[in-house]
Scaffold this motif. Structure first.
Motif, mmCIF file in Angstrom:
data_model
loop_
_atom_site.group_PDB
_atom_site.id
_atom_site.type_symbol
_atom_site.label_atom_id
_atom_site.label_comp_id
_atom_site.label_asym_id
_atom_site.label_seq_id
_atom_site.Cartn_x
_atom_site.Cartn_y
_atom_site.Cartn_z
ATOM 1 N N LEU A 201 -12.183 -7.762 46.055
ATOM 2 C CA LEU A 201 -11.961 -7.831 44.617
ATOM 3 C C LEU A 201 -11.719 -6.443 44.032
ATOM 4 C CD1 LEU A 201 -11.979 -9.648 42.058
ATOM 5 C CD2 LEU A 201 -14.438 -9.199 41.905
ATOM 6 N N LEU A 202 -12.487 -5.460 44.503
ATOM 7 C CA LEU A 202 -12.342 -4.097 43.995
ATOM 8 C C LEU A 202 -11.114 -3.409 44.580
ATOM 9 C CD1 LEU A 202 -16.081 -2.979 44.176
ATOM 10 C CD2 LEU A 202 -14.803 -3.684 42.157
ATOM 11 N N ALA A 203 -10.673 -3.866 45.737
ATOM 12 C CA ALA A 203 -9.484 -3.328 46.402
ATOM 13 C C ALA A 203 -9.575 -1.813 46.500
ATOM 14 C CB ALA A 203 -8.227 -3.791 45.686
ATOM 15 N N THR A 204 -8.613 -1.102 45.940
ATOM 16 C CA THR A 204 -8.569 0.363 46.061
ATOM 17 C C THR A 204 -9.121 1.072 44.830
ATOM 18 O OG1 THR A 204 -6.306 0.362 45.202
ATOM 19 C CG2 THR A 204 -6.598 0.267 47.614
ATOM 20 N N ARG A 205 -9.827 0.360 43.964
ATOM 21 C CA ARG A 205 -10.353 0.993 42.756
ATOM 22 C C ARG A 205 -11.404 2.047 43.105
ATOM 23 N NH1 ARG A 205 -12.229 -2.837 37.954
ATOM 24 N NH2 ARG A 205 -12.304 -0.758 36.995
ATOM 25 N N PRO A 206 -11.404 3.200 42.419
ATOM 26 C CA PRO A 206 -12.521 4.131 42.569
ATOM 27 C C PRO A 206 -13.761 3.560 41.888
ATOM 28 C CG PRO A 206 -10.989 4.928 40.901
ATOM 29 C CD PRO A 206 -10.353 3.700 41.511
ATOM 30 N N VAL A 207 -14.916 3.752 42.529
ATOM 31 C CA VAL A 207 -16.173 3.160 42.039
ATOM 32 C C VAL A 207 -17.270 4.207 42.117
ATOM 33 C CG1 VAL A 207 -17.895 1.338 42.401
ATOM 34 C CG2 VAL A 207 -15.469 0.882 42.895
ATOM 35 N N LEU A 235 -11.205 3.616 37.136
ATOM 36 C CA LEU A 235 -12.571 3.858 37.621
ATOM 37 C C LEU A 235 -13.545 2.795 37.115
ATOM 38 C CD1 LEU A 235 -14.574 5.826 39.059
ATOM 39 C CD2 LEU A 235 -14.839 6.974 36.852
ATOM 40 N N LEU A 236 -14.372 2.305 38.022
ATOM 41 C CA LEU A 236 -15.405 1.328 37.687
ATOM 42 C C LEU A 236 -16.778 1.973 37.818
ATOM 43 C CD1 LEU A 236 -16.421 -1.616 37.130
ATOM 44 C CD2 LEU A 236 -16.433 -1.932 39.623
ATOM 45 N N LEU A 237 -17.600 1.829 36.799
ATOM 46 C CA LEU A 237 -19.005 2.259 36.844
ATOM 47 C C LEU A 237 -19.886 1.035 37.053
ATOM 48 C CD1 LEU A 237 -21.547 4.014 36.333
ATOM 49 C CD2 LEU A 237 -21.125 3.706 33.868
ATOM 50 N N ILE A 238 -20.710 1.076 38.089
ATOM 51 C CA ILE A 238 -21.728 0.049 38.310
ATOM 52 C C ILE A 238 -23.072 0.645 37.888
ATOM 53 C CG2 ILE A 238 -22.889 -1.417 40.006
ATOM 54 C CD1 ILE A 238 -20.351 -1.246 41.725
ATOM 55 N N VAL A 239 -23.775 -0.021 37.006
ATOM 56 C CA VAL A 239 -25.069 0.458 36.516
ATOM 57 C C VAL A 239 -26.161 -0.518 36.928
ATOM 58 C CG1 VAL A 239 -26.450 1.106 34.511
ATOM 59 C CG2 VAL A 239 -23.993 1.573 34.530
ATOM 60 N N VAL A 240 -27.197 0.018 37.571
ATOM 61 C CA VAL A 240 -28.422 -0.742 37.818
ATOM 62 C C VAL A 240 -29.503 -0.105 36.946
ATOM 63 C CG1 VAL A 240 -30.114 -1.502 39.515
ATOM 64 C CG2 VAL A 240 -27.712 -1.226 40.186
ATOM 65 N N PRO A 241 -29.839 -0.699 35.804
ATOM 66 C CA PRO A 241 -30.838 -0.076 34.916
ATOM 67 C C PRO A 241 -32.219 -0.036 35.571
ATOM 68 C CG PRO A 241 -29.586 -1.801 33.775
ATOM 69 C CD PRO A 241 -29.303 -1.939 35.239
#
Length: 398
Positions: A201-207, A235-241
């Protein structure tokens, strides 16, 4: 003569500090091995050593540490006895260990002397520098030299540590440079099918990932993501609070103030191509997100709360690490990473933005992640060597 005088003076001082120890579990049958760590950081490689000895050699293993440690199946965890003659005798009467393995260099004179008198073989591993128990240092003539002379093997981290042990009284035949023992892998689990589906799903996106982010650091992460989006608009930001209750308020804030498209895992949403921030409320899934994010910021390390997660978790799963100056309980792990140039330290939110922008270059992030993985996975050969020495000592005692 000097050793006896130093030990006598030490025992006299200890009488004023006596405190009873608690109850002990029953001793298991077999040739018991005893491992002692002065703190949690030293206990990690000893726990791996103990687990392997129990599984591969079938011996019961006692681990003593004055600080609370996460229990590990197959090992007996106990605090060490107070440093009085009566308490250490009661401890040794109960456990009857055949071999004692001490870590780093902490010396407990009452305990070591009594163990040596009873014929317990003593080893020292991961040696840094010899020192007396914290709060019990003083002028004890000949005591350190005499105690170090009782160790048949003193395995140190490096040559400067070896010189320190030799100068303090370690036998030349006993002191050897070995390096660091391995720790139990910090790699967190995940479901491979889910990881593969999200990777497609994210493919080549920077994360990038902000792991266990406290509310006090939300501004810094938002500013860093805003700056990085100018360089990498996908760019995708994943946040785990750190606090799962912040999931919805943080999502609403980012949408209202920044105009970002935010998805929340708690609402069964997925990070589709338009999503700029993905918020995950469950820290138990960090093993999945470390695997998907080439770059991780260790939450809590910019604020007074200190680093919330063991940095070796991300290092073991191939994520390049950024952290602030507040190490919390993970100072030793961060120091190891820095010694190998395997993590990036920042002092402010502005520096976080700069470090993130730098690591958006895939080759830079991959190089840092590789160095971190090496740090997280080294030491197996040293542990093998220690196990071989222990087995040899056991054979010689038959």
């Amino acid at each position: 003569m000097a050793y006896s005088l130093g030990l006598t003076l030490y025992h006299l001082a200890a009488r004023r500090e006596a405190s009873p120890s608690g109850p002990r579990p029953a001793r298991p049958a077999g040739r018991l091995l005893w491992l002692h760590a002065p703190g949690v950081d030293a206990a990690r490689p000893l726990a791996e050593l103990g687990a392997r000895l129990a599984a591969e050699e079938g011996h019961p293993v006692l681990v003593t540490c004055p600080e609370p440690c996460p229990p590990l199946p197959g090992l007996i965890w106990q605090p060490p006895p107070p440093e009085t003659q009566a308490e250490v005798r009661a401890f040794l009467d109960h456990w009857h260990p055949e071999i004692g393995v001490f870590a780093e260099g902490e010396l407990r004179p009452a305990l070591l002397h009594e163990a040596h008198e009873r014929g317990v073989d003593l080893m020292l591993v991961d040696g840094r520098a010899p020192h007396f128990l914290r709060g019990r240092d003083g002028w004890w003539p000949g005591l350190m030299r005499g105690l170090l002379g009782q160790f048949s093997h003193i395995l140190t981290l490096d040559e400067p540590a070896a010189r320190a042990f030799r100068r303090a009284g370690g036998l030349l035949s006993a002191v050897k440079v070995a390096g660091r023992m391995e720790e139990r892998s910090a790699a967190l689990p995940c479901t491979e099918a889910e990881r593969a589906a999200l990777a497609r799903l994210l493919a080549t996106r920077p994360v990038w990932l902000a792991a266990c982010l406290p509310e006090a650091e939300e501004d810094a992460v938002i500013a860093a993501h805003r700056a990085a989006l100018r360089l990498a608009h996908r760019l995708l930001l994943i946040v785990v609070p750190h606090d799962p209750a912040r999931t919805r308020p943080l999502a609403e804030r980012m949408q209202a103030e920044q105009g970002w498209t935010v998805a929340c895992r708690a609402s069964d949403e997925e990070p589709d191509p338009e999503t700029e921030v993905y918020i995950v409320e469950n820290a138990a899934e960090l093993g999945l997100w470390y695997r998907l994010a080439p770059v991780t910021y260790l939450g809590g390390s910019l604020s007074a709360s200190g680093c919330q997660r063991d940095p070796m978790e991300g290092a073991a799963l191939g994520s390049a690490l950024i952290h602030g100056p507040k190490s919390g309980a993970h100072g030793a792990g961060l120091a190891r990473l820095h010694g190998a140039r395997a993590a990036v330290a920042v002092a402010s939110g502005a520096e976080l933005a700069e470090a993130l922008s730098d690591l958006l270059a895939p080759d830079r992030a991959a190089r840092l992640a590789q160095q971190a993985w090496v740090v997280a996975s080294d030491g197996a050969e040293v542990t093998d060597r220690v196990i071989a020495l222990i087995c040899r000592l056991l054979d010689e005692r038959r």
